[in-house]
Design an enzyme around this catalytic site. Sequence first.
Site, PDB file in Angstrom:
ATOM      1  CG  ASP A  67      -0.316  -0.459   2.500  1.00  0.00           C
ATOM      2  OD1 ASP A  67       0.921  -0.556   2.552  1.00  0.00           O
ATOM      3  OD2 ASP A  67      -1.040  -0.706   3.472  1.00  0.00           O
ATOM      4  CG  ASP A 136      -8.997  -1.268  12.015  1.00  0.00           C
ATOM      5  OD1 ASP A 136      -8.012  -1.945  11.662  1.00  0.00           O
ATOM      6  OD2 ASP A 136      -9.363  -0.245  11.402  1.00  0.00           O
ATOM      7  CG  HIS A 138      -6.001  -2.001   8.912  1.00  0.00           C
ATOM      8  ND1 HIS A 138      -6.146  -0.867   9.673  1.00  0.00           N
ATOM      9  CD2 HIS A 138      -4.661  -2.158   8.762  1.00  0.00           C
ATOM     10  CE1 HIS A 138      -4.949  -0.372   9.954  1.00  0.00           C
ATOM     11  NE2 HIS A 138      -4.030  -1.138   9.420  1.00  0.00           N
ATOM     12  CD  GLU A 143      -8.676   1.416   7.816  1.00  0.00           C
ATOM     13  OE1 GLU A 143      -8.674   0.469   8.622  1.00  0.00           O
ATOM     14  OE2 GLU A 143      -8.075   2.481   8.029  1.00  0.00           O
TER      15      GLU A 143
HETATM   16  C1  F6R Z   1       1.239  -1.236   6.039  1.00  0.00           C
HETATM   17  C2  F6R Z   1       0.161  -2.193   6.296  1.00  0.00           C
HETATM   18  C3  F6R Z   1      -0.713  -2.009   7.497  1.00  0.00           C
HETATM   19  C4  F6R Z   1       0.062  -2.273   8.779  1.00  0.00           C
HETATM   20  C5  F6R Z   1      -0.850  -2.147   9.987  1.00  0.00           C
HETATM   21  C6  F6R Z   1      -0.124  -2.404  11.280  1.00  0.00           C
HETATM   22  O1  F6R Z   1       1.913  -1.578   4.829  1.00  0.00           O
HETATM   23  O2  F6R Z   1      -0.004  -3.097   5.552  1.00  0.00           O
HETATM   24  O3  F6R Z   1      -1.786  -2.907   7.409  1.00  0.00           O
HETATM   25  O4  F6R Z   1       0.618  -3.547   8.735  1.00  0.00           O
HETATM   26  O5  F6R Z   1      -1.400  -0.870  10.006  1.00  0.00           O
HETATM   27  O6  F6R Z   1       0.866  -1.439  11.469  1.00  0.00           O
HETATM   28  P1  F6R Z   1       1.899  -1.592  12.660  1.00  0.00           P
HETATM   29  O7  F6R Z   1       2.694  -2.798  12.381  1.00  0.00           O
HETATM   30  O8  F6R Z   1       2.741  -0.340  12.584  1.00  0.00           O
HETATM   31  O9  F6R Z   1       1.089  -1.677  13.892  1.00  0.00           O
END
Ligand code: F6R
Length: 260
Positions: A67, A136, A138, A143
């Site tokens: 992403d 959450d 995701h 989301e």
């Molecule tokens: C970013 C991604 C997001 C993160 C998620 C958790 O490329 O894919 O889904 O993996 O927001 O982020 P952290 O690991 O920073 O808690």
Amino acid sequence: MEVVVTSNPTELGTIVADAIEQLVTNVPNATLGLATGSSPLTVYAELIRRHQQGRISFRRTTMFLLDEYVGLPADHPETYRMTIRREFTDQIDVPDSSAHGPDGTATDLLAECQRYEEKITASGGIDLQLLGIGTDGHIGFNEPVSSLASRTRIKTLTPGTRNDNARFFTSPEEVPQHALTQGIGTILEARHLVLVASGATKAEAIAKTVEGPIGAMVPATSLQLHPHATVVVDESAAAMLQRIDYYRSAYLNKPAWQTI
Ligand code: F6R
């Protein structure tokens, strides 16, 4: 789904790096899917260490990011492209031209999403996709209530996700409202999904992902539909799993030749 409970983030990094090392060694033109965020950092640190020891080369590996924020200038330090360079790809021998991400500065974002999908397909598809998970549930920036069949597209970030990511910016308002993300349908096409999580803030999302009903409210539950999905967690992220003893014994009794 296989669940591997590790003692700490360092051990988590070692186990996932073992799987990636095996892939890159056995499949020289492997395609690796990368995630940003804090969760995979110990994996990248271990892979960098093994590369520096001369044990593993990524010269022929192609990489795809999950992403990217929309609207940050390309040289902004918090774009996912810059983040992954800093934290991983600039410290190994993958050519910069072999590491791809969706372009959040494109004038035609819909065309960019289509181009990205086509690029992944043209590479032969992703062999191993690394995933983090939001509090959450995701994955990527899919989301809650994302379609489980979604493809790469533009998503509006929830206030919760923007709040979680505010720590990387000087003020919460600076966190972009939108991101381009591989869809859940896109992610499920990878041949092996490896979701990593550490820390107590992820415990509820992990319990729902592994043991809850499949549903769009917790996008990571879509991993239950995948034939080869592995969830690697530390003790704190595993704390709310009801069948933790079973996961531990299944992993310990695995045939010796099988990695995750
Ligand atoms: C970013 C991604 C997001 C993160 C998620 C958790 O490329 O894919 O889904 O993996 O927001 O982020 P952290 O690991 O920073 O808690």
